[in-house]
Scaffold this motif. Structure first.
Motif, PDB file in Angstrom:
ATOM      1  N   SER A   1      -2.462  -8.143  -8.545  1.00 51.33           N
ATOM      2  CA  SER A   1      -2.861  -9.053  -7.472  1.00 51.33           C
ATOM      3  C   SER A   1      -1.945  -8.905  -6.271  1.00 51.33           C
ATOM      4  N   VAL A   2      -2.459  -9.339  -5.134  1.00 49.70           N
ATOM      5  CA  VAL A   2      -1.682  -9.332  -3.900  1.00 49.70           C
ATOM      6  C   VAL A   2      -1.941 -10.642  -3.172  1.00 49.70           C
ATOM      7  N   THR A   3      -0.874 -11.251  -2.666  1.00 46.22           N
ATOM      8  CA  THR A   3      -1.076 -12.392  -1.774  1.00 46.22           C
ATOM      9  C   THR A   3      -0.404 -12.099  -0.443  1.00 46.22           C
ATOM     10  N   VAL A   4      -1.033 -12.595   0.610  1.00 45.83           N
ATOM     11  CA  VAL A   4      -0.460 -12.474   1.955  1.00 45.83           C
ATOM     12  C   VAL A   4      -0.375 -13.891   2.511  1.00 45.83           C
ATOM     13  N   GLY A   5       0.824 -14.322   2.822  1.00 44.32           N
ATOM     14  CA  GLY A   5       1.026 -15.689   3.286  1.00 44.32           C
ATOM     15  C   GLY A   5       0.567 -16.694   2.244  1.00 44.32           C
ATOM     16  N   GLY A   6       0.623 -16.312   0.973  1.00 41.49           N
ATOM     17  CA  GLY A   6       0.213 -17.204  -0.110  1.00 41.49           C
ATOM     18  C   GLY A   6      -1.276 -17.138  -0.420  1.00 41.49           C
ATOM     19  N   HIS A   7      -2.032 -16.367   0.388  1.00 41.61           N
ATOM     20  CA  HIS A   7      -3.480 -16.281   0.161  1.00 41.61           C
ATOM     21  C   HIS A   7      -3.806 -15.013  -0.615  1.00 41.61           C
ATOM     22  N   ASP A   8      -4.570 -15.185  -1.683  1.00 42.70           N
ATOM     23  CA  ASP A   8      -4.975 -14.028  -2.487  1.00 42.70           C
ATOM     24  C   ASP A   8      -5.921 -13.147  -1.664  1.00 42.70           C
ATOM     25  N   ILE A   9      -5.696 -11.821  -1.733  1.00 43.87           N
ATOM     26  CA  ILE A   9      -6.500 -10.941  -0.868  1.00 43.87           C
ATOM     27  C   ILE A   9      -7.945 -10.791  -1.338  1.00 43.87           C
ATOM     28  N   VAL A  10      -8.262 -11.242  -2.534  1.00 45.75           N
ATOM     29  CA  VAL A  10      -9.655 -11.174  -2.980  1.00 45.75           C
ATOM     30  C   VAL A  10     -10.304 -12.553  -2.884  1.00 45.75           C
ATOM     31  N   GLU A  11      -9.660 -13.537  -3.520  1.00 43.60           N
ATOM     32  CA  GLU A  11     -10.223 -14.893  -3.553  1.00 43.60           C
ATOM     33  C   GLU A  11     -10.288 -15.515  -2.166  1.00 43.60           C
ATOM     34  N   ASP A  12      -9.251 -15.290  -1.396  1.00 43.16           N
ATOM     35  CA  ASP A  12      -9.134 -15.954  -0.093  1.00 43.16           C
ATOM     36  C   ASP A  12      -8.968 -14.877   0.978  1.00 43.16           C
ATOM     37  N   TYR A  13      -9.901 -13.893   0.934  1.00 44.94           N
ATOM     38  CA  TYR A  13      -9.720 -12.711   1.791  1.00 44.94           C
ATOM     39  C   TYR A  13      -9.724 -13.032   3.273  1.00 44.94           C
ATOM     40  N   ARG A  14     -10.447 -14.069   3.662  1.00 44.99           N
ATOM     41  CA  ARG A  14     -10.501 -14.364   5.101  1.00 44.99           C
ATOM     42  C   ARG A  14      -9.122 -14.736   5.642  1.00 44.99           C
ATOM     43  N   ARG A  15      -8.461 -15.673   4.954  1.00 47.66           N
ATOM     44  CA  ARG A  15      -7.139 -16.101   5.437  1.00 47.66           C
ATOM     45  C   ARG A  15      -6.122 -14.981   5.302  1.00 47.66           C
ATOM     46  N   ALA A  16      -6.209 -14.255   4.177  1.00 46.39           N
ATOM     47  CA  ALA A  16      -5.242 -13.175   3.959  1.00 46.39           C
ATOM     48  C   ALA A  16      -5.391 -12.112   5.048  1.00 46.39           C
ATOM     49  N   ARG A  17      -6.630 -11.667   5.260  1.00 45.76           N
ATOM     50  CA  ARG A  17      -6.840 -10.576   6.223  1.00 45.76           C
ATOM     51  C   ARG A  17      -6.592 -10.998   7.661  1.00 45.76           C
ATOM     52  N   SER A  18      -6.807 -12.300   7.955  1.00 43.07           N
ATOM     53  CA  SER A  18      -6.566 -12.768   9.326  1.00 43.07           C
ATOM     54  C   SER A  18      -5.109 -12.564   9.725  1.00 43.07           C
ATOM     55  N   MET A  19      -4.246 -12.538   8.709  1.00 41.36           N
ATOM     56  CA  MET A  19      -2.812 -12.426   9.004  1.00 41.36           C
ATOM     57  C   MET A  19      -2.354 -10.979   9.165  1.00 41.36           C
ATOM     58  N   ILE A  20      -3.253 -10.052   8.811  1.00 42.69           N
ATOM     59  CA  ILE A  20      -2.842  -8.645   8.735  1.00 42.69           C
ATOM     60  C   ILE A  20      -3.387  -7.816   9.883  1.00 42.69           C
ATOM     61  N   GLY A  21      -2.550  -6.951  10.413  1.00 37.88           N
ATOM     62  CA  GLY A  21      -3.009  -5.926  11.340  1.00 37.88           C
ATOM     63  C   GLY A  21      -2.728  -4.576  10.698  1.00 37.88           C
ATOM     64  N   LEU A  22      -3.657  -3.644  10.855  1.00 43.45           N
ATOM     65  CA  LEU A  22      -3.491  -2.337  10.218  1.00 43.45           C
ATOM     66  C   LEU A  22      -3.627  -1.219  11.245  1.00 43.45           C
ATOM     67  N   VAL A  23      -2.619  -0.356  11.267  1.00 42.36           N
ATOM     68  CA  VAL A  23      -2.703   0.850  12.091  1.00 42.36           C
ATOM     69  C   VAL A  23      -2.808   2.026  11.122  1.00 42.36           C
ATOM     70  N   PRO A  24      -4.008   2.619  11.020  1.00 45.11           N
ATOM     71  CA  PRO A  24      -4.188   3.663  10.023  1.00 45.11           C
ATOM     72  C   PRO A  24      -3.523   4.965  10.427  1.00 45.11           C
ATOM     73  N   GLN A  25      -3.447   5.853   9.447  1.00 43.64           N
ATOM     74  CA  GLN A  25      -2.778   7.125   9.664  1.00 43.64           C
ATOM     75  C   GLN A  25      -3.572   8.027  10.617  1.00 43.64           C
ATOM     76  N   GLU A  26      -4.876   8.087  10.382  1.00 39.20           N
ATOM     77  CA  GLU A  26      -5.708   8.960  11.207  1.00 39.20           C
ATOM     78  C   GLU A  26      -6.093   8.228  12.481  1.00 39.20           C
ATOM     79  N   THR A  27      -6.144   8.976  13.580  1.00 35.09           N
ATOM     80  CA  THR A  27      -6.523   8.326  14.848  1.00 35.09           C
ATOM     81  C   THR A  27      -8.036   8.396  15.043  1.00 35.09           C
ATOM     82  N   HIS A  28      -8.753   7.631  14.219  1.00 38.07           N
ATOM     83  CA  HIS A  28     -10.199   7.545  14.372  1.00 38.07           C
ATOM     84  C   HIS A  28     -10.528   6.541  15.471  1.00 38.07           C
ATOM     85  N   VAL A  29     -11.274   6.973  16.470  1.00 38.37           N
ATOM     86  CA  VAL A  29     -11.670   6.033  17.530  1.00 38.37           C
ATOM     87  C   VAL A  29     -13.104   6.317  17.964  1.00 38.37           C
TER      88      VAL A  29
END
Lengths: 253, 306
Positions: free
Chosen positions: B61-89
Motif C-alpha cells: 500500500s501507499v499513502t500520500v498525506g495520509g490518503h490511500d492511493i487506491v481508496e482515496d485516489y482523488r485526495r492522494a493524487r491531488s497532492m502529487i505532481g509528476l514529471v515523467p522521464q520521457e518528454t511526451h508533449v
C-alpha cells in the motif's frame, strides 16, 4: 465530481476540432453533395417514392446517420488513442479523475463534433431536396443519442487499438457495412422476407428507423424499440468503459 | 518531521512474471529532497509510476498525506505532481494552454496569475505562446515541470529530470528544484547522475533489483561510507610498501603510498604515519587527500548487492 477536469478535456478536444474547422466542414459537405448527385438526382429520378417520400428526401436521415456514426466513432477513438500514442496519457492516469469524468470529456467532445457535422449535412440537404421534419424534438433527441452512443463505442475502440490501422479497422469493417445494410438508402420493406428478418439483427436498423420516423413519421420498426435499442447499446458501452477503467485494461500496467 | 509519503511492502509483478518491485518500504518526509539512485531497470520508474497511479500495485500500500492511493485516489493524487522521464508533449499545443489544461485536469479552477508565476519561475513566460514542437528538449522538460506544478502539488516526483539536458540547463534545473523545496514542496527525484543527488538531496535512497537497499541522510552516508585517502608522493617511486612500513594500513599505487583513514575519527594516525615514513628514510615530495564520492559509494553498494 471533478468538473474542471471534464471541462479541461472537453475544451482541449474541441480546440483541435476548431483548428481544422474548414476541413471538418468541407469533407462532409462534399461527400453529402456527391450522394445527392448520385443517389438523389441520377438514380433517384428513376425510383418512385418510398413510403410516400421522394427518394432524395428519403435518404437524408440515413446519410446524416452514416456521417454522424462514423464521425462520432473516429473522433472519440482518435481523441483517446492519441495521448496513448504520444505518451501524454500519463497525465490522465495520474490525475484525480474518475473514469466517468474522462469519458464525459472525450465522449462529450466527440459527440459535439458529430452533432455539428450532422447539422451541416442537414443544412446541405436542404439545398437539394425539400424536407419537412415531422417530429423535430425527437429528431434532435435521436441525433444526440446516436452521437453519444457511437462516441462511447469509439472511445472503447481508441483504448483497445494498438496502432493506427486498428483504429480505422472497426469503423471501416463494422460501422460502414452495418450502416449501409441498415436501411440508410432503402426501406427494409423493400428487401426479400428472409433478408428482412436477418436485417433485424443489425442494431443500426433501429437507429436509422427511429431517426427516419422523426423526419417522415414512417418507420421500419416501432419507435419504442428504436429507443430501447439505443439505450441498450449505450448501456453496454458504458459498462464496458467502466470495466476498462476498473481493470486498467490497455491503460495501466 | 512527518512522513508525507508512506510506501509499505509495495510489490509489482508483471504478467510475464517479472518482479519490478519486491516489497519496497519507504517513508518520505515532508519538505525533504530525496534522491533515488539505482542502475537501469532497478525499479525507480516503476516505483514512481505506482505511487502516482499509472501502474497498479500487485501488493502493498501507499499513502500520500495520509490518503490511500487506491481508496482515496482523488485526495492522494491531488497532492502529487509528476514529471515523467520521457518528454511526451502535444506538439501543436501552446505552452500556456497545456499548463492550463493540467491545472484543470487536476480539478483546479483556472488561475492565470498562478500559471504566469509558474511559467516565469521556469523562465518559460516568453515562450508561453510557442507551440510545444518549437521548443528544445530542455525547454520541453521545463514545460513538463510547469504542468506538474500547475495544480500546486505538495509532493513532486521528478523522474530523471536532467536526462539529456546540457550542463548549463542542468544547473538551472537544480536551482528550480531548490526553489521548490524552499516553498515547502517535497521532492522525490530519480537520477543516474550521482553528482545530482550529491548536489541536491537531503537523503539518498538506493534501489536495486526492485528493493530499497539503503535510505540514509546524504551527509551521514558520505561520512559513514566516504573514506578519505592520503596520497603520499615520494622522491623515488616505490613498487611495494617498504618493509619498515608494512605494519601500517598502506598500499602502493602508481609509485605512491596510499593511506586510507576515517576523517571523522579522533585519531587519524596521520602524524605518526608521516613520522614513520621520515624515519624509514623516504623523502616525501607531495601530499594529497581525497574524499570518495557518492558515485564510488554507490558502485560499491550495488556491487555488494550483486
Amino acid at each position: 465530481m471533478n468538473l474542471y477536469a471534464i471541462k479541461a478535456i472537453y475544451i482541449f478536444e474541441m480546440s483541435r476540432f476548431f483548428r481544422t474547422l474548414w476541413q471538418s466542414i468541407v469533407s462532409p459537405v462534399v461527400s453529402t453533395s456527391l450522394y445527392f448527385v448520385v443517389f438523389g438526382a441520377a438514380i433517384g429520378s428513376r425510383i418512385d417514392q418510398v413510403e410516400g417520400v421522394s427518394y432524395g428526401a428519403f435518404i437524408v436521415p440515413g446519410l446524416i446517420m452514416l456521417s454522424v456514426m462514423t464521425q462520432a466513432t473516429t473522433n472519440a477513438s482518435f481523441g483517446i488513442y492519441f495521448p496513448k500514442f504520444i505518451g501524454t496519457i500519463y497525465e490522465h492516469l495520474s490525475a484525480p479523475v474518475s473514469f466517468l469524468e474522462i469519458t464525459l470529456g472525450y465522449v462529450g467532445a466527440a459527440a459535439t463534433k458529430a452533432l455539428f457535422i450532422g447539422s451541416v449535412i442537414l443544412l446541405t440537404a436542404y439545398l437539394f431536396v425539400d424536407i419537412r421534419i415531422q417530429h423535430p424534438l425527437a429528431m434532435v433527441a435521436f441525433l444526440i443519442l446516436t452521437c453519444t452512443s457511437f462516441a462511447l463505442l469509439g472511445f472503447i475502440i481508441g483504448i483497445w487499438a494498438g496502432n493506427f490501422e486498428q483504429l480505422q479497422l472497426i469503423p471501416l469493417l463494422v460501422i460502414t457495412p452495418l450502416v449501409f445494410l441498415g436501411g440508410s438508402f432503402y426501406s427494409i420493406s423493400m428487401l426479400p422476407p428472409v433478408w428482412q428478418t436477418i436485417t433485424l439483427f443489425n442494431p443500426v436498423v433501429y437507429l436509422i428507423s427511429g431517426f427516419r420516423w422523426a423526419f417522415f413519421g414512417t418507420a421500419d420498426v416501432p419507435v419504442g424499440l428504436s429507443l430501447l435499442a439505443i439505450a441498450g447499446f449505450t448501456a453496454i458501452c458504458l459498462a464496458t468503459i467502466a470495466w476498462i477503467f476498473k481493470t486498467g485494461w490497455r491503460l495501466r500496467d | 518531521m512527518t512522513d508525507i509519503v508512506q510506501v509499505k511492502d509495495l510489490t509489482k509483478r508483471y504478467d510475464n512474471g517479472f518482479e519490478a518491485l519486491s516489497g519496497v518500504n519507504l517513508n518520505i518526509r515532508e519538505g525533504e529532497i530525496i534522491a533515488l539512485l539505482g542502475p537501469n531497470g532497478a525499479g525507480k520508474t516503476t516505483l514512481i509510476s505506482t505511487i502516482c497511479g499509472i501502474t497498479q500495485a500487485s501488493a502493498g500500500s501507499v499513502t500520500v498525506g495520509g490518503h490511500d492511493i487506491v481508496e482515496d485516489y482523488r485526495r492522494a493524487r491531488s497532492m502529487i505532481g509528476l514529471v515523467p522521464q520521457e518528454t511526451h508533449v502535444e506538439s501543436f499545443e501552446k505552452v500556456v494552454r497545456t499548463v492550463q489544461f493540467s491545472r484543470g485536469l487536476f480539478g483546479k479552477r483556472r488561475d492565470d496569475a498562478l500559471v504566469e508565476k509558474v511559467l516565469r519561475s521556469l523562465s518559460l513566460w516568453e515562450k508561453k505562446d510557442s507551440k510545444l514542437m518549437q521548443l528544445s528538449g530542455g525547454m520541453k522538460r521545463r514545460v513538463l515541470i510547469a504542468k506538474a506544478l500547475a495544480h500546486e502539488p505538495r509532493v513532486l516526483f521528478l523522474d530523471e529530470p536532467t536526462a539529456g539536458v546540457d550542463v548549463e540547463l542542468r544547473k538551472d534545473m537544480w536551482e528550480v528544484v531548490r526553489g521548490l523545496k524552499e516553498q515547502g514542496v517535497t521532492i522525490i527525484l530519480t537520477t543516474h547522475y550521482i553528482e545530482e543527488a550529491e548536489a541536491m538531496a537531503d537523503r539518498i535512497g538506493i534501489i536495486n533489483k526492485g528493493q530499497i537497499s539503503l535510505v540514509e541522510e546524504k551527509d551521514a552516508l558520505m561520512r559513514r561510507l566516504g573514506q578519505k585517502t592520503l596520497q603520499i608522493e615520494l622522491a623515488e617511486a616505490v613498487e611495494a610498501v617498504p618493509e619498515a612500513l608494512s605494519h601500517l594500513p598502506l598500499t602502493a599505487e602508481g609509485g605512491r603510498l596510499v593511506y586510507s583513514y576515517d576523517s571523522q575519527s579522533d585519531h587519524t594516525g596521520i602524524t605518526g604515519l608521516l613520522n614513520e615514513i621520515r624515519d624509514a628514510g623516504l623523502q616525501m615530495t607531495d601530499l594529497q587527500t581525497r574524499q570518495s564520492s557518492l558515485e564510488e559509494i554507490f558502485v560499491s553498494l550495488v556491487k555488494e548487492d550483486a
